[in-house]
Design an enzyme around this catalytic site. Structure first.
Site, PDB file in Angstrom:
ATOM      1  N   ASP A  34      43.863  23.576  43.985  1.00 20.42           N
ATOM      2  CA  ASP A  34      42.478  23.097  44.133  1.00 20.42           C
ATOM      3  C   ASP A  34      41.506  23.762  43.151  1.00 20.42           C
ATOM      4  O   ASP A  34      40.356  23.347  43.049  1.00 20.42           O
ATOM      5  CB  ASP A  34      41.952  23.394  45.551  1.00 20.42           C
ATOM      6  N   GLY A  93      40.916  23.871  55.551  1.00 16.67           N
ATOM      7  CA  GLY A  93      40.997  22.727  54.639  1.00 16.67           C
ATOM      8  C   GLY A  93      39.743  22.518  53.815  1.00 16.67           C
ATOM      9  O   GLY A  93      39.518  21.430  53.283  1.00 16.67           O
ATOM     10  N   LEU A  94      38.909  23.575  53.700  1.00 19.43           N
ATOM     11  CA  LEU A  94      37.626  23.433  53.000  1.00 19.43           C
ATOM     12  C   LEU A  94      37.642  24.052  51.601  1.00 19.43           C
ATOM     13  O   LEU A  94      36.627  24.047  50.904  1.00 19.43           O
ATOM     14  CB  LEU A  94      36.511  24.079  53.847  1.00 19.43           C
ATOM     15  N   GLY A  95      38.781  24.602  51.206  1.00 21.35           N
ATOM     16  CA  GLY A  95      38.959  25.086  49.831  1.00 21.35           C
ATOM     17  C   GLY A  95      38.235  26.373  49.498  1.00 21.35           C
ATOM     18  O   GLY A  95      38.030  26.665  48.317  1.00 21.35           O
ATOM     19  N   GLY A  96      37.867  27.162  50.503  1.00 22.63           N
ATOM     20  CA  GLY A  96      37.054  28.365  50.254  1.00 22.63           C
ATOM     21  C   GLY A  96      37.669  29.330  49.246  1.00 22.63           C
ATOM     22  O   GLY A  96      37.001  29.748  48.297  1.00 22.63           O
ATOM     23  N   GLY A  97      38.931  29.661  49.409  1.00 20.20           N
ATOM     24  CA  GLY A  97      39.590  30.633  48.523  1.00 20.20           C
ATOM     25  C   GLY A  97      39.633  30.123  47.087  1.00 20.20           C
ATOM     26  O   GLY A  97      39.364  30.872  46.133  1.00 20.20           O
ATOM     27  N   SER A  98      39.943  28.836  46.927  1.00 20.19           N
ATOM     28  CA  SER A  98      40.035  28.245  45.580  1.00 20.19           C
ATOM     29  C   SER A  98      38.657  28.209  44.933  1.00 20.19           C
ATOM     30  O   SER A  98      38.505  28.436  43.730  1.00 20.19           O
ATOM     31  CB  SER A  98      40.575  26.812  45.653  1.00 20.19           C
ATOM     32  N   SER A  99      37.639  27.896  45.735  1.00 20.96           N
ATOM     33  CA  SER A  99      36.280  27.834  45.215  1.00 20.96           C
ATOM     34  C   SER A  99      35.818  29.227  44.778  1.00 20.96           C
ATOM     35  O   SER A  99      35.204  29.384  43.717  1.00 20.96           O
ATOM     36  CB  SER A  99      35.344  27.277  46.282  1.00 20.96           C
ATOM     37  N   PRO A 104      34.862  29.174  56.403  1.00 20.68           N
ATOM     38  CA  PRO A 104      35.998  29.692  57.173  1.00 20.68           C
ATOM     39  C   PRO A 104      37.332  29.385  56.483  1.00 20.68           C
ATOM     40  O   PRO A 104      37.479  28.340  55.858  1.00 20.68           O
ATOM     41  CB  PRO A 104      35.892  28.953  58.515  1.00 20.68           C
ATOM     42  N   LYS A 142      34.628  22.236  49.743  1.00 23.00           N
ATOM     43  CA  LYS A 142      34.894  20.824  49.399  1.00 23.00           C
ATOM     44  C   LYS A 142      35.379  20.083  50.637  1.00 23.00           C
ATOM     45  O   LYS A 142      35.884  20.680  51.600  1.00 23.00           O
ATOM     46  CB  LYS A 142      35.942  20.700  48.284  1.00 23.00           C
TER      47      LYS A 142
HETATM   48  O1  C5P Z   1      48.416  25.583  45.242  1.00 23.96           O
HETATM   49  P1  C5P Z   1      48.093  26.201  46.562  1.00 23.96           P
HETATM   50  O2  C5P Z   1      48.454  27.654  46.592  1.00 23.96           O
HETATM   51  O3  C5P Z   1      46.705  25.955  47.002  1.00 23.96           O
HETATM   52  O4  C5P Z   1      49.023  25.476  47.634  1.00 23.96           O
HETATM   53  C1  C5P Z   1      49.341  26.058  48.870  1.00 23.96           C
HETATM   54  C2  C5P Z   1      50.609  25.431  49.411  1.00 23.96           C
HETATM   55  O5  C5P Z   1      50.362  24.065  49.754  1.00 23.96           O
HETATM   56  C3  C5P Z   1      51.749  25.373  48.428  1.00 23.96           C
HETATM   57  O6  C5P Z   1      52.510  26.551  48.468  1.00 23.96           O
HETATM   58  C4  C5P Z   1      52.546  24.191  48.929  1.00 23.96           C
HETATM   59  O7  C5P Z   1      53.345  24.565  50.023  1.00 23.96           O
HETATM   60  C5  C5P Z   1      51.467  23.248  49.463  1.00 23.96           C
HETATM   61  N1  C5P Z   1      51.073  22.206  48.505  1.00 23.96           N
HETATM   62  C6  C5P Z   1      51.921  21.118  48.277  1.00 23.96           C
HETATM   63  N2  C5P Z   1      51.531  20.130  47.405  1.00 23.96           N
HETATM   64  C7  C5P Z   1      50.331  20.173  46.786  1.00 23.96           C
HETATM   65  C8  C5P Z   1      49.451  21.255  47.021  1.00 23.96           C
HETATM   66  C9  C5P Z   1      49.854  22.247  47.891  1.00 23.96           C
HETATM   67  O8  C5P Z   1      53.020  21.057  48.827  1.00 23.96           O
HETATM   68  N3  C5P Z   1      49.975  19.194  45.965  1.00 23.96           N
END
Ligand code: C5P
Length: 299
Positions: free
Chosen positions: A140, A102-108, A98, A11
């Site tokens: 994400d 910031g491309l969301g690979g793990g979440s995707s 990669p 993304k």
């Molecule tokens: O939810 P996720 O594990 O992807 O988020 C990774 C880290 O990014 C969180 O532990 C937090 O430090 C930060 N984060 C945040 N606010 C968000 C999304 C992520 O502070 N809305």
């Protein structure tokens, strides 16, 4: 079904505003997500062995990390717990997106694993419950259960689909030597000072401004802080604009930088200017196409 193959798309954030830090430590966002055609590949297969086995190959393959920590493993484990399903499953994940860019690979990957697992077992989980499980895995993940273009608010996990736009060519530049851990990028923002409720544009205006008919409107609140830590990322953005991008932007919390080009050929020509970095020429993926592709292919 013996086997399911399913892509996991990357993304970009067409707009990303951080309104302030919340009491739970997360940040209150408003963002517009858009899926792009760069993707990982997942293959899920029924197995006689009990439990979940996961093999990861390619870009950012597992490096000594216990498999139970991988988001794909956790996503499948969560769906299995919901379904009270204990049959064996083998999962192969081929990484291209990669990590730490910031491309969301793990979440995707996690969302694709959930959807793929449901196809493999021909079982159903109510859409709202699936979104809830997704949100418990990462902010994400709910977006990737929908794809296309969507508004994200709250932690970015409250998703409102937006109409698809005409496909655009995107060049992603992923700097080989810069990896930005998301929690660090949020910390660099010094969020309490970022609370700017008075200036918040109305949501309809916010949605309309990203790639409306008039064209422009890309925005990312991370750019100031992340460019200060890594000035090279700002140089990449300026290079993209010099090489013909109509717009350029830091991808999410970085470190990838994206450029929007009038055609794939122009994006490919511009990619030659980044010999030290990994580049991907791709295009935006509409929700209609996303849904079609995410139904997977049975073998
Ligand atoms: O939810 P996720 O594990 O992807 O988020 C990774 C880290 O990014 C969180 O532990 C937090 O430090 C930060 N984060 C945040 N606010 C968000 C999304 C992520 O502070 N809305």
């Amino acid at each position: 079904m013996a086997e399911v193959r399913i892509p996991a798309f990357a993304k970009i954030n067409l707009r990303l505003e951080i309104l302030g830090k919340r009491p739970d430590g997360y940040h209150e966002l408003r963002t517009i997500f858009q899926t792009v055609s760069l993707h990982d590949d997942l293959q899920l297969r029924r197995s006689k062995r009990v439990g979940v086995s996961l093999r990861v190959e390619g870009n950012a393959a597992l490096s000594g990390e216990p498999v139970e920590k991988n988001l794909v493993y956790r996503a499948v484990a969560a769906v299995r717990a919901e379904l009270k399903d204990e049959g064996g499953v083998e999962i192969a994940l081929k990484k291209k997106i990669p990590a730490g860019r910031g491309l969301g690979g793990g979440s995707s990957d996690a969302a694709a694993a959930m959807l793929g697992y449901l196809q493999l077992t021909k079982k159903k989980v109510a859409a709202e419950r699936l979104m809830e499980i997704g949100a418990s895995l990462g902010a994400d993940v709910p977006f990737f259960l929908q794809g296309g273009r969507a508004l994200g608010i709250g932690r970015g996990d409250e998703i409102y689909p937006l109409p698809d736009i005409e496909a655009k060519s995107v060049l992603i530049v992923s700097p080989a030597d810069i990896h930005v851990p998301t929690p660090d990028a949020y910390r660099w923002l010094n969020a309490p000072e970022l609370t700017k409720t008075a200036e918040n544009s109305k949501l309809w205006k916010f949605c309309a401004s990203s790639w409306s008919v008039q064209g422009t409107g890309l925005w990312n609140d991370f750019e100031g802080a992340v460019f200060q830590h890594y000035p090279r990322l700002d140089s990449i953005k300026q290079d993209l604009l010099r090489r013909g991008a109509t717009e350029a932007l830091l991808a999410g919390s970085g470190s990838a930088v994206i450029g929007v080009f009038p055609s794939p050929a122009k994006a490919r020509r511009a990619a030659v200017g980044f010999p030290l970095d990994e580049t991907f020429v791709c295009e935006t993926v509409s929700r209609a196409k996303y849904n079609r592709l995410m139904r997977g292919r049975s073998v």
